[in-house]
Design a protein around this motif. Sequence first.
Motif, short mmCIF file in Angstrom:
data_model
loop_
_atom_site.label_atom_id
_atom_site.label_comp_id
_atom_site.label_asym_id
_atom_site.label_seq_id
_atom_site.Cartn_x
_atom_site.Cartn_y
_atom_site.Cartn_z
N VAL A 101 13.99 1.88 2.38
CA VAL A 101 13.34 2.96 3.11
C VAL A 101 11.85 3.02 2.76
O VAL A 101 10.99 3.03 3.64
N PHE A 102 11.54 3.05 1.48
CA PHE A 102 10.13 3.17 1.09
C PHE A 102 9.34 1.90 1.35
O PHE A 102 8.13 1.96 1.62
N ALA A 103 10.00 0.77 1.31
CA ALA A 103 9.31 -0.48 1.66
C ALA A 103 8.92 -0.47 3.14
O ALA A 103 7.80 -0.84 3.51
N THR A 104 9.83 -0.02 3.99
CA THR A 104 9.54 0.06 5.42
C THR A 104 8.45 1.10 5.69
O THR A 104 7.50 0.84 6.42
N LEU A 105 8.58 2.27 5.08
CA LEU A 105 7.58 3.33 5.29
C LEU A 105 6.20 2.92 4.80
O LEU A 105 5.19 3.42 5.32
N SER A 106 6.13 2.02 3.84
CA SER A 106 4.82 1.61 3.32
C SER A 106 3.94 0.98 4.40
O SER A 106 2.72 1.05 4.32
N TYR A 107 4.56 0.40 5.42
CA TYR A 107 3.79 -0.20 6.52
C TYR A 107 3.10 0.87 7.36
O TYR A 107 2.14 0.58 8.06
#
Length: 177
Positions: A101-107
């Motif tokens: 989740v946080f890896a995706t949101l980082s974009y």
Amino acid sequence: MSKARTSGTHYYRGAYADCVRAYDVAASLDFGDPGCVAATGESQRGGLSIAAAALEPRLAAHAPDSAFLCNFERPVQISTSGPYLEIEAYLRRWPEKEEQVFATLSYFDGMNLATLIKAPGFWSVGASDDVCPPSTTMAAFNHGGGEKEVRLYRFCYHEVPETHELAKMRRLADRLG
């Protein structure tokens, strides 16, 4: 942090592309001046103005207020109201997806995008904001490039005072000529 792959199904991918396209539309108007286009807004529109300034280098200025979409992990930990609670609820149900989740949101994170900003910025933060905590907007501001100023409103929640709106309009008018 693992690498996440974005796809065409992410809402903010399209929203950010629309921000860039909005510049092209504004600059193409017969009565417009391509050198006098700015992005501004409060809350989600504030986050979108950060994205616009980061992704569209031709913008003359930006002015986000109480920006949403910044430093996602922090508001998920501390927000007591607002949209970040949706991420918290999702992670309560699927805790094993936290890293993804946080890896995706980082974009889509304004804090990460702000490093690309070149245009001058006039930011505001409500010190008592429980929807978009001040530390989240400040994280984006601190990472941001370009000449910038922030105004902290000690007694404001998820709003800015009318005096700030007037100051912002004067600042943008001066910048845009």
